[in-house]
Design a protein around this motif. Structure first.
Motif, PDB file in Angstrom:
ATOM      1  N   VAL A 159       5.950  11.163 -38.493  1.00 36.17           N
ATOM      2  CA  VAL A 159       7.035  11.741 -39.286  1.00 36.17           C
ATOM      3  C   VAL A 159       7.867  12.713 -38.458  1.00 36.17           C
ATOM      4  O   VAL A 159       8.931  13.153 -38.906  1.00 36.17           O
ATOM      5  N   THR A 160       7.400  13.042 -37.257  1.00 35.03           N
ATOM      6  CA  THR A 160       8.164  13.909 -36.350  1.00 35.03           C
ATOM      7  C   THR A 160       8.948  13.113 -35.306  1.00 35.03           C
ATOM      8  O   THR A 160       9.657  13.706 -34.491  1.00 35.03           O
ATOM      9  N   GLU A 175      13.651  10.236 -41.519  1.00 37.54           N
ATOM     10  CA  GLU A 175      14.691  11.260 -41.672  1.00 37.54           C
ATOM     11  C   GLU A 175      14.630  11.889 -43.052  1.00 37.54           C
ATOM     12  O   GLU A 175      14.772  13.115 -43.205  1.00 37.54           O
ATOM     13  N   ARG A 181      10.552  17.972 -45.704  1.00 39.10           N
ATOM     14  CA  ARG A 181       9.552  18.894 -45.148  1.00 39.10           C
ATOM     15  C   ARG A 181      10.202  20.194 -44.693  1.00 39.10           C
ATOM     16  O   ARG A 181       9.610  21.275 -44.824  1.00 39.10           O
ATOM     17  N   HIS A 187      11.992  12.115 -44.968  1.00 38.57           N
ATOM     18  CA  HIS A 187      10.795  12.951 -45.018  1.00 38.57           C
ATOM     19  C   HIS A 187      11.010  14.257 -44.247  1.00 38.57           C
ATOM     20  O   HIS A 187      10.597  15.329 -44.706  1.00 38.57           O
ATOM     21  N   ARG A 188      11.667  14.172 -43.103  1.00 42.62           N
ATOM     22  CA  ARG A 188      11.887  15.368 -42.286  1.00 42.62           C
ATOM     23  C   ARG A 188      12.737  16.392 -43.040  1.00 42.62           C
ATOM     24  O   ARG A 188      12.454  17.593 -43.008  1.00 42.62           O
ATOM     25  N   ARG A 189      13.762  15.907 -43.745  1.00 40.33           N
ATOM     26  CA  ARG A 189      14.612  16.827 -44.519  1.00 40.33           C
ATOM     27  C   ARG A 189      13.803  17.486 -45.631  1.00 40.33           C
ATOM     28  O   ARG A 189      13.936  18.694 -45.874  1.00 40.33           O
ATOM     29  N   SER A 243      11.787  11.054 -33.466  1.00 40.99           N
ATOM     30  CA  SER A 243      13.245  10.973 -33.557  1.00 40.99           C
ATOM     31  C   SER A 243      13.658   9.513 -33.734  1.00 40.99           C
ATOM     32  O   SER A 243      12.851   8.592 -33.556  1.00 40.99           O
ATOM     33  N   ASP A 286       3.603  18.487 -45.254  1.00 47.98           N
ATOM     34  CA  ASP A 286       3.982  17.069 -45.273  1.00 47.98           C
ATOM     35  C   ASP A 286       3.640  16.425 -46.614  1.00 47.98           C
ATOM     36  O   ASP A 286       4.371  15.549 -47.101  1.00 47.98           O
TER      37      ASP A 286
END
Length: 397
Positions: free
Chosen positions: A287-288, A369, A375, A371-373, A290, A149
């Motif tokens: 950050v996880t 979103e 990570r 950040h998720r991409r 939805s 992260d």
């Protein structure tokens, strides 16, 4: 008895516990007085803009980072052509980070890019093993997960070294720990951190571990022969006790006192009585989460300063001082003009709570979103590369 009750209601800010006075919110002016740090004023923000040629980060412009120790000395040295390095960290106690955990890393990335300086990031897996009753193996696993992260925030690998205490402590780092430990009496550490006779000795021995990265000689593969290099530590203000101790010790060991730039706490969705808690998933946006999770949490749990009816809201407007959606937008809505427009319209009652929450949901969803991409693109090999003890080729360029 009355005195005892009064003490129990006072705000508590330590590296492990943050609670406001009963029924209130954190009084940052009191914290500045108690800790002995300085308010970060507009002249320093303007100076950062002048020295870097960049618009100051939103966290600087809006006072999220509000206090400092010797930040002006860092800027003086930089203006003279002297370099410094950054040090920040993370105690890996949970698999997923919430947005409050990202704040220091988002700001540290800005500092790294703006000043073009190296950065060391400490993962205190040993600390969390002792405080959270985690196994050594689980603490190490969480450290690597959290490192992904952190890397996803966009740090420059040619200027960044991430290390876990379990993996790195030894050699020159350990020598500095011992030197620090010899300078701090048991009474002093009890006075700073409030340890009691019920705390195990691991807790009492830990502060030198967090202090040692403040000294460049702890990283011989990076800063060999650069013992006069200054250190700047971006962190939340609850970490200040560690570095009050460090600053007291530094001159006795021949080092500059580390400088600090300190942030306020990212509030829980339910209100500003402390900071977000990883133990209450509904107090935080992770950050996880939805898009559906974010929408549900903001609509259900974000404390509103709006009135109890539309009629009263149109008449009296929102109380912006307690409104959490406004505070979150203050952290993450980049556009100053849009934020000011929302504050004006909402405060006057022309904008409703639902409209403000809708905009916040959009901002948070986009942030998470993105950040998720980022990570998802971080591999174990990338973690290994960031955590390898190697020279940094682009350290000061």
């Amino acid at each position: 008895m009355e005195k005892k009750n009064q003490e129990e209601e006072e705000q508590i800010v330590t590296p492990w516990e943050v609670t406001a006075e009963k029924g209130g919110k954190i009084d940052y002016d009191k914290l500045i007085d108690k800790f002995g740090c300085q308010r970060l004023d507009q002249s320093l923000v303007d100076r950062v803009a002048r020295l870097t040629g960049r618009l100051p980060h939103v966290f600087l412009r809006r006072g999220v980072f509000f206090a400092h120790r010797d930040f002006s000395d860092i800027l003086d040295a930089y203006e003279r052509g002297e370099k410094f390095y950054l040090y920040t960290g993370r105690g890996p106690s949970s698999e997923a980070l919430h947005l409050g955990h990202l704040v220091p890393f988002m700001f540290t990335k800005y500092l790294q890019d703006a000043f073009k300086v190296p950065l060391v990031i400490q993962l205190t897996d040993d600390e969390k093993c002792m405080w959270k009753n985690l196994s050594v193996e689980e603490s190490q696993r969480l450290a690597r997960e959290n490192a992904k992260d952190i890397i996803a925030c966009g740090f420059d690998i040619s200027r960044t070294f991430i290390f876990s205490d379990f993996d790195y402590v030894g050699g020159s780092f350990y020598k500095n720990m011992v030197k620090i430990a010899k300078c701090v009496t048991y009474n002093k550490v009890v006075g700073i951190f409030g340890f009691t006779g019920e705390d195990h000795i691991g807790k009492v021995s830990f502060p030198p571990v967090q202090a040692a990265p403040s000294f460049p000689s702890s990283f011989p593969h990076l800063f060999s022969g650069k013992d006069s290099l200054r250190c700047l530590i971006p962190c939340a203000i609850d970490q200040d006790p560690y570095f009050r101790m460090t600053r007291d010790v530094a001159p006795r060991l021949g080092y500059h006192k580390p400088a600090l730039i300190e942030s306020s706490f990212f509030p829980a969705l339910q209100g500003e009585t402390g900071k977000m808690s990883a133990s209450d998933p509904n107090s935080a946006t992770y950050v996880t989460d939805s898009a559906k999770d974010i929408k549900n949490k903001v609509n259900r749990y974000a404390f509103s300063g709006g009135q109890d009816s539309i009629e009263n809201h149109r008449k009296y407007g929102a109380n912006l001082e307690v409104d959490i959606p406004i505070k979150y937008l203050g952290f993450f809505l980049e556009d100053d003009a849009e934020l000011e427009h929302i504050r004006t319209e909402y405060g006057a009652g022309r904008m409703l709570t639902g409209e403000v929450k809708k905009r916040l949901i959009e901002v948070l969803t986009e942030l998470v979103e993105r950040h998720r991409r980022a990570r998802a693109a971080v591999t174990d090999e990338m973690v290994d590369a960031f955590m390898a003890a190697r020279p940094l080729p682009n350290m000061f360029s």
